[in-house]
Scaffold this motif. Structure first.
Motif, PDB file in Angstrom:
ATOM      1  N   ASP A  91       0.822  -1.219   0.000  1.00  0.00           N
ATOM      2  CA  ASP A  91       0.000   0.000   0.000  1.00  0.00           C
ATOM      3  C   ASP A  91       0.849   1.259   0.000  1.00  0.00           C
ATOM      4  N   ASN A  92       2.009   1.195   0.668  1.00  0.00           N
ATOM      5  CA  ASN A  92       2.846   2.383   0.784  1.00  0.00           C
ATOM      6  C   ASN A  92       4.042   2.350  -0.157  1.00  0.00           C
ATOM      7  N   GLU A  93       4.001   1.436  -1.130  1.00  0.00           N
ATOM      8  CA  GLU A  93       5.124   1.292  -2.054  1.00  0.00           C
ATOM      9  C   GLU A  93       4.748   1.808  -3.430  1.00  0.00           C
ATOM     10  N   ARG A  94       5.498   2.778  -3.906  1.00  0.00           N
ATOM     11  CA  ARG A  94       5.263   3.323  -5.227  1.00  0.00           C
ATOM     12  C   ARG A  94       5.870   2.377  -6.253  1.00  0.00           C
ATOM     13  N   THR A  95       5.079   1.935  -7.217  1.00  0.00           N
ATOM     14  CA  THR A  95       5.539   0.916  -8.167  1.00  0.00           C
ATOM     15  C   THR A  95       5.368   1.393  -9.599  1.00  0.00           C
ATOM     16  N   GLN A  96       6.443   1.293 -10.373  1.00  0.00           N
ATOM     17  CA  GLN A  96       6.422   1.595 -11.803  1.00  0.00           C
ATOM     18  C   GLN A  96       6.631   0.298 -12.567  1.00  0.00           C
ATOM     19  N   VAL A  97       5.719  -0.009 -13.474  1.00  0.00           N
ATOM     20  CA  VAL A  97       5.802  -1.211 -14.286  1.00  0.00           C
ATOM     21  C   VAL A  97       6.176  -0.825 -15.716  1.00  0.00           C
ATOM     22  N   ILE A  98       7.213  -1.450 -16.248  1.00  0.00           N
ATOM     23  CA  ILE A  98       7.551  -1.300 -17.663  1.00  0.00           C
ATOM     24  C   ILE A  98       7.159  -2.594 -18.362  1.00  0.00           C
ATOM     25  N   ASN A  99       6.124  -2.518 -19.157  1.00  0.00           N
ATOM     26  CA  ASN A  99       5.536  -3.674 -19.824  1.00  0.00           C
ATOM     27  C   ASN A  99       6.248  -3.899 -21.156  1.00  0.00           C
ATOM     28  N   LEU A 100       7.088  -4.969 -21.213  1.00  0.00           N
ATOM     29  CA  LEU A 100       7.849  -5.278 -22.421  1.00  0.00           C
ATOM     30  C   LEU A 100       7.316  -6.535 -23.110  1.00  0.00           C
ATOM     31  N   CYS A 101       6.028  -6.776 -22.984  1.00  0.00           N
ATOM     32  CA  CYS A 101       5.449  -7.936 -23.648  1.00  0.00           C
ATOM     33  C   CYS A 101       5.585  -7.805 -25.165  1.00  0.00           C
ATOM     34  N   ARG A 102       5.510  -8.960 -25.840  1.00  0.00           N
ATOM     35  CA  ARG A 102       5.733  -8.979 -27.279  1.00  0.00           C
ATOM     36  C   ARG A 102       4.658  -8.233 -28.049  1.00  0.00           C
ATOM     37  N   SER A 103       3.456  -8.190 -27.508  1.00  0.00           N
ATOM     38  CA  SER A 103       2.344  -7.535 -28.192  1.00  0.00           C
ATOM     39  C   SER A 103       1.403  -6.955 -27.162  1.00  0.00           C
ATOM     40  N   TYR A 104       0.724  -5.869 -27.547  1.00  0.00           N
ATOM     41  CA  TYR A 104      -0.302  -5.273 -26.680  1.00  0.00           C
ATOM     42  C   TYR A 104      -1.686  -5.458 -27.297  1.00  0.00           C
ATOM     43  N   LYS A 105      -1.829  -6.511 -28.076  1.00  0.00           N
ATOM     44  CA  LYS A 105      -3.094  -6.798 -28.741  1.00  0.00           C
ATOM     45  C   LYS A 105      -4.234  -6.824 -27.741  1.00  0.00           C
ATOM     46  N   TYR A 106      -5.369  -6.308 -28.147  1.00  0.00           N
ATOM     47  CA  TYR A 106      -6.539  -6.222 -27.265  1.00  0.00           C
ATOM     48  C   TYR A 106      -6.877  -7.593 -26.683  1.00  0.00           C
ATOM     49  N   LEU A 107      -6.960  -7.628 -25.344  1.00  0.00           N
ATOM     50  CA  LEU A 107      -7.258  -8.838 -24.571  1.00  0.00           C
ATOM     51  C   LEU A 107      -6.156  -9.881 -24.648  1.00  0.00           C
ATOM     52  N   ALA A 136      19.258  -1.379 -23.751  1.00  0.00           N
ATOM     53  CA  ALA A 136      19.737  -1.564 -22.384  1.00  0.00           C
ATOM     54  C   ALA A 136      20.258  -0.249 -21.801  1.00  0.00           C
ATOM     55  N   GLU A 137      20.974   0.502 -22.617  1.00  0.00           N
ATOM     56  CA  GLU A 137      21.513   1.787 -22.159  1.00  0.00           C
ATOM     57  C   GLU A 137      20.408   2.769 -21.810  1.00  0.00           C
ATOM     58  N   GLU A 138      19.390   2.839 -22.673  1.00  0.00           N
ATOM     59  CA  GLU A 138      18.304   3.794 -22.418  1.00  0.00           C
ATOM     60  C   GLU A 138      17.401   3.337 -21.281  1.00  0.00           C
ATOM     61  N   LEU A 139      17.207   2.037 -21.125  1.00  0.00           N
ATOM     62  CA  LEU A 139      16.432   1.533 -19.990  1.00  0.00           C
ATOM     63  C   LEU A 139      17.119   1.894 -18.680  1.00  0.00           C
ATOM     64  N   SER A 178      15.382   4.409 -16.069  1.00  0.00           N
ATOM     65  CA  SER A 178      15.014   3.949 -14.731  1.00  0.00           C
ATOM     66  C   SER A 178      15.726   4.756 -13.652  1.00  0.00           C
ATOM     67  N   ARG A 179      16.979   5.130 -13.901  1.00  0.00           N
ATOM     68  CA  ARG A 179      17.689   5.952 -12.922  1.00  0.00           C
ATOM     69  C   ARG A 179      17.093   7.342 -12.834  1.00  0.00           C
ATOM     70  N   TYR A 203       9.867  15.519 -17.742  1.00  0.00           N
ATOM     71  CA  TYR A 203       8.576  15.082 -18.284  1.00  0.00           C
ATOM     72  C   TYR A 203       8.236  13.653 -17.866  1.00  0.00           C
ATOM     73  N   GLN A 204       9.207  12.745 -17.958  1.00  0.00           N
ATOM     74  CA  GLN A 204       8.918  11.349 -17.644  1.00  0.00           C
ATOM     75  C   GLN A 204       8.782  11.077 -16.155  1.00  0.00           C
ATOM     76  N   ARG A 205       9.152  12.032 -15.325  1.00  0.00           N
ATOM     77  CA  ARG A 205       9.005  11.851 -13.871  1.00  0.00           C
ATOM     78  C   ARG A 205       7.564  12.032 -13.410  1.00  0.00           C
ATOM     79  N   LEU A 206       6.687  12.436 -14.293  1.00  0.00           N
ATOM     80  CA  LEU A 206       5.291  12.616 -13.891  1.00  0.00           C
ATOM     81  C   LEU A 206       4.704  11.339 -13.305  1.00  0.00           C
ATOM     82  N   ALA A 207       5.231  10.182 -13.711  1.00  0.00           N
ATOM     83  CA  ALA A 207       4.720   8.907 -13.198  1.00  0.00           C
ATOM     84  C   ALA A 207       4.908   8.774 -11.689  1.00  0.00           C
TER      85      ALA A 207
END
Length: 495
Positions: free
Chosen positions: A37-53, A173-176, A180-181, A237-241
């Motif tokens: 509940d008190n942990e801020r979590t950022q998820v980076i979704n690297l799945c192969r596809s974001y196809k609906y459902l 890898a470099e940009e990730l 993240s940092r 800009y990306q820190r808004l998360a």
């Protein structure tokens, strides 16, 4: 402590990278909720596809349901899938491509680039890549271009991690690592505040809406209420998360980063002041004038001048007479506003201002010793000020030849001491705009007030607007953020 979770569809997709406790499979993430509940979590979704459902879609969907910040969000996934929608979003980018891509000299008529968290290997296209990423925050994107007579963006598509070759894997890898940092560069061992509020500021702005002491007062007021107010800049800009809300304390415009920040924050479901709709409605004086007139609210007599329409200009003079005031639609702090006394000065001023806008406002000149400014928050009056004209000048701000601006005096008074007619008109003026924070400028001749403009980003300076209320002014604004953020957390609207 803030946690980063990287989700891959198959373990083999991460085989080329160092093992990390931050990486988990999509099935593990879907089956096992992570983060407390008190942990801020950022998820980076690297799945192969974001196809609906599909699997990737459900990762983003359940991340949002669990209160995690996820990239890409479901909204981004849907926007990318609907070509008609993102075609509208990138229309202005197509017009800029001629600056990045050669008009001739290429044998091919199509090519594409990879974008890793807004970065690309093509320096000439970096600004374009960053703009696309801001519109569609997605870890891996491919922008494809095609040329008929001119280069255009033909598509924007998410890319699977498993499709990358060696050099691309190194770049990713470099940009990730960099992303993240940057995202979590201020981790906290223990969360001390109930909410986190980003306050967008520009320390180098010559005439900011709030001075340094006022910004410190916002931070202090937030702390009292359990809100950590964190000043951020245009490069964050990306820190808004990281945050629950966004408070813009830079001069806003619909064509710069302030609007992009507001738009992104709203898309992320954050509480935001100024919201993007208010920015659009308030930063164009032609829109505002039409809005006030359509609501039958009192404004100075106003006409519109059109570039290359000398006949129209003569008609405007016949209706308004001299002196009159010319304004560019998006000026602020008295900039882009000129008083003209005769036809020669009108022609000269119009010629100069038409270089910035195809339409100008011409208003009757209304002399007053001071302008009223009524602060309004959530459709309720917040403060009342008198701004006196700069000495020897007809405006509050006198932008001198040396580039420095001098202003007149001020007087902050109790709301009950402001004229009832002024207060009533100020509240009516903000009704069609929204429920944010506004500053309504009015002039009063006799007992009749008129609306000059409505500011979406009103000045709140220590020693000026807070002269009557003191710290209570900052506390009331932070209390409104608190109210809205609590309603968001409880699943309600912010209104």
């Amino acid at each position: 402590m803030a946690r980063l979770v990287i989700v891959v569809e198959k373990a083999s997709d991460w085989a080329s990278y160092y093992p990390s406790v931050d990486v988990m499979s999509a099935m593990d993430y879907l089956r096992t909720p992570v983060g407390g509940d008190n942990e801020r979590t950022q998820v980076i979704n690297l799945c192969r596809s974001y196809k609906y459902l599909g699997t990737g879609y459900y990762v983003s969907l359940l991340a949002e349901a669990r209160g995690h910040r996820v990239m890409p969000s479901v909204r981004t996934v849907n926007d990318l899938r609907r070509r008609s929608l993102y075609g509208l979003d990138i229309d202005d980018l197509n017009q800029k491509l001629t600056h990045f891509l050669p008009a001739g000299g290429r044998d091919t008529t199509d090519f594409g680039i990879l974008v890793y968290f807004g970065e690309t290997a093509y320096p000439a296209l970096q600004d374009l890549a960053r703009q696309v990423f801001e519109m569609f925050p997605c870890p891996l994107l491919r922008i494809e271009f095609e040329r008929d007579r001119v280069w255009q963006v033909s598509s924007i598509k998410p890319v699977g991690l498993h499709t990358l070759v060696d050099a691309q894997e190194d770049a990713f890898a470099e940009e990730l690592d960099r992303f993240s940092r940057k995202l979590w560069r201020k981790p906290r061992a223990r969360r001390q505040f109930r909410y986190d509020l980003a306050m967008l500021v520009d320390p180098k702005e010559q005439m900011p809406p709030s001075n340094r002491k006022a910004l410190k007062s916002f931070v202090a007021a937030g702390k009292e209420l359990g809100i950590e107010v964190d000043p951020i800049g245009r490069n964050d800009y990306q820190r808004l998360a990281e945050y629950d809300g966004l408070f813009i304390r830079e001069t806003t415009a619909s064509d710069n980063h302030t609007y992009r920040f507001a738009h992104r924050a709203e898309k992320e479901g954050m509480v935001v002041i100024d919201d993007p709709s208010s920015i659009l409605r308030c930063t164009n004086k032609i829109y505002l004038n039409d809005l006030m007139v359509s609501r039958k609210l009192a404004v100075p007599r106003t006409e519109i001048l059109y570039r290359d329409d000398s006949k129209g200009t003569r008609e405007v003079v016949a209706k308004l007479g001299f002196p009159l005031v010319l304004k560019i639609p998006d000026g602020s702090f008295s900039r882009g506003v000129v008083k003209v006394e005769d036809e020669d000065s009108l022609a000269q001023a119009a010629s100069s201002l038409f270089q910035h806008s195809a339409l100008l406002l011409a208003q009757e000149y209304v002399y007053t010793e001071f302008d009223w400014r009524i602060g309004v928050l959530n459709r309720e009056p917040l403060y009342a000020c008198k701004y006196y004209m700069s000495r020897g000048h007809w405006q509050i701000y006198n932008h001198g030849a040396k580039g420095t601006a001098k202003s007149g005096g001020f007087e902050s008074i109790a709301l009950k001491d402001a004229p009832a007619e002024v207060m009533k008109l100020a509240l009516k003026a903000t009704q069609p705009i929204g429920d944010g924070l506004y500053g309504v400028d009015l002039k009063q001749v006799g007992s009749k007030p008129v609306v000059i403009e409505v500011n979406d980003n009103p000045s709140i300076d220590a020693g000026v607007e807070d002269a009557h209320l003191g710290d209570e002014l900052y506390r009331r604004i932070m209390q409104e953020f608190l109210r809205r953020m609590e309603r968001k957390r409880q699943g309600g609207t912010t209104h």
